[in-house]
Design a protein around this motif. Structure first.
Motif: not given
Length: 209
Positions: A101-104, A109-115, A124-129, A133-137
């Protein structure tokens, strides 16, 4: 059934504790094998609002959990930059349900799960998420396979509905949502939650044991 809610210092109270309370509903209904546990790198963690809680377990058991939910917090990027913590998060979407959830979402993504997996996070977290390299919807909930994400503090119930539906079935998810829904709005609340979750459920196989 073991569900670990990853909760770090400066955690968002709503993300971890709302999900914890809602998921515990299954145990209160009589499932003695249903365990929901706060997992943290330290014995005690303090929320962004000053609430200090005791962890149920450290991070060593996270890799053995049937499902893992990662809440957000003000120090998420510090957690991501800490190899001692990240090295313990051996997550495997082929045999675990993984939710964030949110910044989680950033940690997943950092763990490679969201490739290649579209994901949700808070504004708030969207810009740095997104920069990671994560595709944010732009939606409150998204799931693909054994991975789900949600955006916004009040979106915790979408992850709960998804986890319960995957682990206990859609009827159990409906019961949990109904119990916690506001009086006078229960039908609307439940159907809205399940409208997001149900399309992601089939065809789905349960995580490998």
């Amino acid at each position: 059934m073991h569900i670990a809610i990853l909760t770090f210092d400066a955690f968002n109270d709503l993300d971890s504790l709302v999900a914890y309370a809602m998921l515990k509903r299954i145990a209160l209904l009589g499932d003695a094998d249903w365990q929901v546990r706060i997992a943290s790198p330290t014995p005690r963690v303090t929320s962004m609002n000053g609430l200090t809680i005791d962890a149920h377990e450290d991070l060593s058991r996270v890799g053995d959990a049937d499902a893992v939910l990662i809440g957000s917090g003000m120090k998420t990027r510090e957690v991501a930059a800490n190899p001692a913590i990240m090295g313990q998060l051996r997550l495997n979407p082929s045999r675990q349900l993984l939710a964030a959830q949110c910044s989680g979402t950033y940690l997943l993504g950092q763990l490679g799960v969201l490739q290649g997996v579209p994901a949700c996070t808070d504004l708030t977290s969207k810009p740095w998420v997104a920069a990671s390299g994560v595709e944010v919807v732009n939606q409150p909930f998204a799931a693909r396979g054994n991975v789900a994400t949600a955006g916004g503090c009040m979106a915790a119930h979408y992850l709960v509905a998804w986890l319960v539906a995957r682990l206990k079935g859609i009827d159990a998810a409906r019961e949990v949502m109904y119990y916690f829904a506001p009086v006078g709005e229960k039908a609307t609340y439940v159907e809205r939650a399940l409208a997001h979750v149900t399309p992601t459920l089939a065809p789905q196989a349960a995580p490998a044991a």
